[in-house]
Design a protein around this motif. Structure first.
Motif, PDB file in Angstrom:
ATOM      1  N   PRO A   1     -51.200  66.174 -39.743  1.00  0.00           N
ATOM      2  CA  PRO A   1     -50.769  65.944 -41.131  1.00  0.00           C
ATOM      3  C   PRO A   1     -50.068  64.600 -41.353  1.00  0.00           C
ATOM      4  O   PRO A   1     -50.150  64.029 -42.439  1.00  0.00           O
ATOM      5  N   ALA A   2     -49.404  64.088 -40.319  1.00  0.00           N
ATOM      6  CA  ALA A   2     -48.683  62.822 -40.513  1.00  0.00           C
ATOM      7  C   ALA A   2     -49.594  61.614 -40.316  1.00  0.00           C
ATOM      8  O   ALA A   2     -49.179  60.477 -40.535  1.00  0.00           O
ATOM      9  N   CYS A   3     -50.822  61.841 -39.886  1.00  0.00           N
ATOM     10  CA  CYS A   3     -51.728  60.715 -39.630  1.00  0.00           C
ATOM     11  C   CYS A   3     -52.150  60.092 -40.960  1.00  0.00           C
ATOM     12  O   CYS A   3     -52.676  60.774 -41.842  1.00  0.00           O
ATOM     13  N   LEU A   4     -51.915  58.804 -41.099  1.00  0.00           N
ATOM     14  CA  LEU A   4     -52.271  58.124 -42.344  1.00  0.00           C
ATOM     15  C   LEU A   4     -53.750  57.755 -42.324  1.00  0.00           C
ATOM     16  O   LEU A   4     -54.334  57.567 -41.257  1.00  0.00           O
ATOM     17  N   ILE A   5     -54.318  57.637 -43.508  1.00  0.00           N
ATOM     18  CA  ILE A   5     -55.725  57.258 -43.610  1.00  0.00           C
ATOM     19  C   ILE A   5     -55.837  56.020 -44.488  1.00  0.00           C
ATOM     20  O   ILE A   5     -55.193  55.924 -45.537  1.00  0.00           O
ATOM     21  N   ALA A   6     -56.666  55.067 -44.002  1.00  0.00           N
ATOM     22  CA  ALA A   6     -57.003  53.926 -44.849  1.00  0.00           C
ATOM     23  C   ALA A   6     -58.483  53.651 -44.686  1.00  0.00           C
ATOM     24  O   ALA A   6     -59.061  53.928 -43.635  1.00  0.00           O
ATOM     25  N   ASN A   7     -59.094  53.135 -45.732  1.00  0.00           N
ATOM     26  CA  ASN A   7     -60.529  52.860 -45.701  1.00  0.00           C
ATOM     27  C   ASN A   7     -60.742  51.441 -46.224  1.00  0.00           C
ATOM     28  O   ASN A   7     -60.315  51.118 -47.328  1.00  0.00           O
ATOM     29  N   ASN A   8     -61.405  50.637 -45.430  1.00  0.00           N
ATOM     30  CA  ASN A   8     -61.534  49.208 -45.733  1.00  0.00           C
ATOM     31  C   ASN A   8     -62.674  48.982 -46.740  1.00  0.00           C
ATOM     32  O   ASN A   8     -63.742  48.511 -46.384  1.00  0.00           O
ATOM     33  N   HIS A   9     -62.418  49.318 -48.017  1.00  0.00           N
ATOM     34  CA  HIS A   9     -63.533  49.273 -48.968  1.00  0.00           C
ATOM     35  C   HIS A   9     -63.329  48.323 -50.134  1.00  0.00           C
ATOM     36  O   HIS A   9     -64.221  48.152 -50.956  1.00  0.00           O
ATOM     37  N   HIS A  10     -62.153  47.740 -50.282  1.00  0.00           N
ATOM     38  CA  HIS A  10     -61.889  46.776 -51.360  1.00  0.00           C
ATOM     39  C   HIS A  10     -62.111  47.383 -52.750  1.00  0.00           C
ATOM     40  O   HIS A  10     -62.494  46.689 -53.689  1.00  0.00           O
ATOM     41  N   ARG A  11     -61.939  48.695 -52.831  1.00  0.00           N
ATOM     42  CA  ARG A  11     -62.059  49.367 -54.134  1.00  0.00           C
ATOM     43  C   ARG A  11     -60.751  50.085 -54.420  1.00  0.00           C
ATOM     44  O   ARG A  11     -59.852  50.082 -53.590  1.00  0.00           O
ATOM     45  N   GLN A  12     -60.706  50.747 -55.556  1.00  0.00           N
ATOM     46  CA  GLN A  12     -59.474  51.486 -55.861  1.00  0.00           C
ATOM     47  C   GLN A  12     -59.265  52.609 -54.851  1.00  0.00           C
ATOM     48  O   GLN A  12     -60.235  53.154 -54.321  1.00  0.00           O
ATOM     49  N   ILE A  13     -58.011  52.910 -54.638  1.00  0.00           N
ATOM     50  CA  ILE A  13     -57.656  53.976 -53.698  1.00  0.00           C
ATOM     51  C   ILE A  13     -58.386  55.273 -54.044  1.00  0.00           C
ATOM     52  O   ILE A  13     -58.503  55.639 -55.207  1.00  0.00           O
ATOM     53  N   GLN A  14     -58.887  55.921 -53.017  1.00  0.00           N
ATOM     54  CA  GLN A  14     -59.660  57.149 -53.218  1.00  0.00           C
ATOM     55  C   GLN A  14     -58.884  58.350 -52.655  1.00  0.00           C
ATOM     56  O   GLN A  14     -57.924  58.182 -51.905  1.00  0.00           O
ATOM     57  N   TYR A  15     -59.437  59.504 -52.909  1.00  0.00           N
ATOM     58  CA  TYR A  15     -58.847  60.767 -52.442  1.00  0.00           C
ATOM     59  C   TYR A  15     -58.551  60.714 -50.933  1.00  0.00           C
ATOM     60  O   TYR A  15     -59.404  60.326 -50.134  1.00  0.00           O
ATOM     61  N   GLY A  16     -57.360  61.116 -50.570  1.00  0.00           N
ATOM     62  CA  GLY A  16     -57.022  61.268 -49.153  1.00  0.00           C
ATOM     63  C   GLY A  16     -56.464  60.023 -48.489  1.00  0.00           C
ATOM     64  O   GLY A  16     -56.004  60.084 -47.354  1.00  0.00           O
ATOM     65  N   GLU A  17     -56.510  58.883 -49.172  1.00  0.00           N
ATOM     66  CA  GLU A  17     -56.050  57.640 -48.527  1.00  0.00           C
ATOM     67  C   GLU A  17     -54.536  57.493 -48.673  1.00  0.00           C
ATOM     68  O   GLU A  17     -53.972  57.790 -49.727  1.00  0.00           O
ATOM     69  N   ASP A  18     -53.932  56.980 -47.606  1.00  0.00           N
ATOM     70  CA  ASP A  18     -52.462  56.907 -47.572  1.00  0.00           C
ATOM     71  C   ASP A  18     -51.919  55.488 -47.599  1.00  0.00           C
ATOM     72  O   ASP A  18     -50.747  55.283 -47.836  1.00  0.00           O
ATOM     73  N   PHE A  19     -52.762  54.515 -47.257  1.00  0.00           N
ATOM     74  CA  PHE A  19     -52.345  53.126 -47.463  1.00  0.00           C
ATOM     75  C   PHE A  19     -53.562  52.296 -47.821  1.00  0.00           C
ATOM     76  O   PHE A  19     -54.698  52.754 -47.712  1.00  0.00           O
ATOM     77  N   GLN A  20     -53.299  51.069 -48.283  1.00  0.00           N
ATOM     78  CA  GLN A  20     -54.383  50.231 -48.805  1.00  0.00           C
ATOM     79  C   GLN A  20     -54.560  48.994 -47.930  1.00  0.00           C
ATOM     80  O   GLN A  20     -53.592  48.330 -47.573  1.00  0.00           O
ATOM     81  N   ILE A  21     -55.818  48.708 -47.621  1.00  0.00           N
ATOM     82  CA  ILE A  21     -56.131  47.582 -46.726  1.00  0.00           C
ATOM     83  C   ILE A  21     -56.606  46.375 -47.532  1.00  0.00           C
ATOM     84  O   ILE A  21     -57.382  46.513 -48.474  1.00  0.00           O
ATOM     85  N   PHE A  22     -56.171  45.207 -47.104  1.00  0.00           N
ATOM     86  CA  PHE A  22     -56.695  43.947 -47.634  1.00  0.00           C
ATOM     87  C   PHE A  22     -57.204  43.142 -46.449  1.00  0.00           C
ATOM     88  O   PHE A  22     -56.441  42.875 -45.518  1.00  0.00           O
ATOM     89  N   GLU A  23     -58.480  42.802 -46.479  1.00  0.00           N
ATOM     90  CA  GLU A  23     -59.057  42.086 -45.337  1.00  0.00           C
ATOM     91  C   GLU A  23     -59.007  40.592 -45.588  1.00  0.00           C
ATOM     92  O   GLU A  23     -59.603  40.097 -46.543  1.00  0.00           O
ATOM     93  N   ARG A  24     -58.313  39.883 -44.745  1.00  0.00           N
ATOM     94  CA  ARG A  24     -58.143  38.419 -44.838  1.00  0.00           C
ATOM     95  C   ARG A  24     -57.679  37.968 -46.217  1.00  0.00           C
ATOM     96  O   ARG A  24     -58.134  36.964 -46.743  1.00  0.00           O
ATOM     97  N   ASP A  25     -56.807  38.738 -46.817  1.00  0.00           N
ATOM     98  CA  ASP A  25     -56.236  38.400 -48.126  1.00  0.00           C
ATOM     99  C   ASP A  25     -54.852  38.987 -48.248  1.00  0.00           C
ATOM    100  O   ASP A  25     -54.610  40.086 -47.751  1.00  0.00           O
ATOM    101  N   LEU A  26     -54.001  38.263 -48.954  1.00  0.00           N
ATOM    102  CA  LEU A  26     -52.750  38.897 -49.356  1.00  0.00           C
ATOM    103  C   LEU A  26     -53.088  39.860 -50.493  1.00  0.00           C
ATOM    104  O   LEU A  26     -54.058  39.636 -51.232  1.00  0.00           O
TER     105      LEU A  26
END
Ligand code: GLC
Length: 461
Positions: free
Chosen positions: A258-283
């Motif tokens: 349950p404490a495991c965070l999920i992130a998906n490298n998709h450059h779209r709006q946050i989706q269901y189940g995601e816990d943090f947001q990734i930015f690839e080679r960008d602030l």
């Protein structure tokens, strides 16, 4: 019955859960309302309610501010980066043969974690399975893994996990949804004639999906506490052209840990189940990478991944154009100033060692963090940034990271009252005038060899 018919009930369910959320309550309740609204608008049935452990883990994750991304597989033998199979035109059968030449004789989990800690990092992300479909851990669901297909036969993930747990160093796992090896992955645009193309129309996605979920169960069962799952690969299929069934997969991850965070490298709006947001080679919010800003900047924890050796993630024998310690320091201050973690990539050699230029730059960054870490770790996004640099905040302390000294004076339009200003190291007072809408600082002379001038303000906020 869909959520359109159930908005009241759903919001009631959320609001009854909110009182137990100890951390980031306001942010999270906004977030939940956002999710609920989105779900209602879309007529979706799901509303993601992160667990209490998960919310706590988000806070701990943000506090770490700096991690190391290790992009490593047997592709390092080819020395052409992690896309070697399809970009360096290696015939499929020749590529898979390279696995039998992968013997990282100098791999030592302790050496890696010692180096990452010396660099000041608080966690690592390890590529358990990249787009080539090769598993860098012992999986009973495939023989295309480091234990079964290489003469090395060691489960490097197990060794890393044991070392991370021993040294209290965070371990997050990268997992690609793309696969250039299996027969049942629905081919996407990244596959060319060098990927396995004896496929797929008659194979339902369910078989590949089940395989991934089996592997995720192994990863989240056999290696102790996993801080986060870092997913990658949705780029392989045009938006909406494929249903990846992420909600169920992410529920599985959260069910297992349950404490495991999920992130998906998709450059779209946050989706269901995601816990943090990734930015690839960008602030956060920028678009230097060309991936766009469609995802906006959410209220979730943020992480920016960057390359230490320009142009590659995995080991590339011809590319050693490494960022200097000073460049890394500036990058870390800018990233923290945006309230994001910096995830800095290294691509180990096929012998299991970290290329020397990368190791040296990391050590340089670590020396700086030894002195200035307090202005980075456990800080919030600062109030202000500009051509001169950026800032971070900790309570009533505002740390200015001045990377481009504008001259002897610096005007900062701050919305708060400044009580004092001093050099972070040594504490020498810095003169300033408080004006109606900000302060005018009299900057001390630049100190030789310091890439950043760090000034600490105490403010009314
Ligand atoms: C991209 C690349 C992948 C890399 C990742 C890191 O998705 O395809 O090779 O590991 O970015 O962010």
């Amino acid at each position: 019955m869909n959520l359109k018919q159930l908005p009241g009930l759903c919001l009631i369910a959320i609001s009854t859960l909110l009182p137990v959320m100890a951390v980031g309550q306001n942010v999270e309740s906004n977030l939940q309302n956002e999710f609920a609204k989105k779900a209602i608008d879309n007529g979706e049935q799901r509303v993601y309610v992160p667990s209490k452990e998960n919310l706590q883990a988000r806070k701990e994750f943000e506090d770490k501010r700096f991690g190391i991304f290790v992009v490593w597989g047997f592709y390092s033998v080819a020395g052409q980066g992690e896309w070697a199979q399809t970009r360096s035109n290696i015939p499929f059968n020749e590529y898979t043969e390279l696995a039998s030449a992968f013997y990282p004789s100098r791999f030592d989990a302790k050496d890696w974690i010692d180096l990452f800690k010396e660099a000041g990092a608080k966690y690592m992300v390890f590529t358990t399975r990249h787009h080539d479909g090769f598993s860098m851990f012992d999986s009973k669901y495939t023989d295309y893994d480091i234990v079964d297909a290489t003469p090395f036969k060691r489960d490097v993930l197990k060794e890393l996990a044991d070392e991370c747990h021993k040294q209290d160093f965070g371990l997050n796992l990268y997992y690609s949804h793309v696969d250039w090896y299996r027969d049942d992955y629905p081919t996407g645009w990244s596959a060319n004639e060098y990927a396995n193309l004896k496929k797929h129309d008659d194979v339902p996605y369910e078989s590949y999906y089940k395989f991934m979920n089996n592997q995720l169960t192994e990863l989240l069962t056999n290696y102790g506490k996993i801080g986060a799952m870092w997913f990658d690969g949705v780029f392989d299929h045009r938006r909406d052209s494929m249903d990846w069934h992420f909600p169920e997969q992410f529920d599985l991850v959260h069910k297992l840990q349950p404490a495991c965070l999920i992130a998906n490298n998709h450059h779209r709006q946050i989706q269901y189940g995601e816990d943090f947001q990734i930015f690839e080679r960008d602030l956060p919010g920028e678009n230097k990478s060309g991936f766009g800003t469609a995802g906006g900047v959410s209220e979730l924890p943020l992480e920016t991944c960057q390359q230490i050796i320009n142009g590659v993630w995995g080991y590339h024998v011809n590319k050693m154009n490494c960022k200097s310690p000073d460049e890394l320091i500036v990058m870390l201050t800018e990233t923290s100033g945006k309230g994001a973690n910096l995830l800095l990539d290294v691509g180990p050699r096929p012998n299991g060692t970290i290329p020397k230029p990368a190791a040296e730059s990391l050590r340089g960054l670590g020396k700086w963090l030894n002195k200035y870490g307090e202005t980075i770790y456990e800080t919030d996004k600062g109030d202000i940034s500009g051509n001169w640099g950026s800032s971070t905040r900790k309570g009533d302390r505002l740390f200015l990271h001045i990377t481009h000294r504008p001259g002897n004076e610096l005007y900062l339009p701050l919305g708060c009252k400044v009580k004092s200003a001093k050099m972070f190291i040594g504490g020498a007072p810095v003169k300033f005038d408080q004006w109606k809408h900000g302060i005018q600082l009299q900057l001390p002379e630049a100190t030789d060899g310091e890439p950043v001038m760090v000034i600490e303000l105490t403010t009314s906020k």
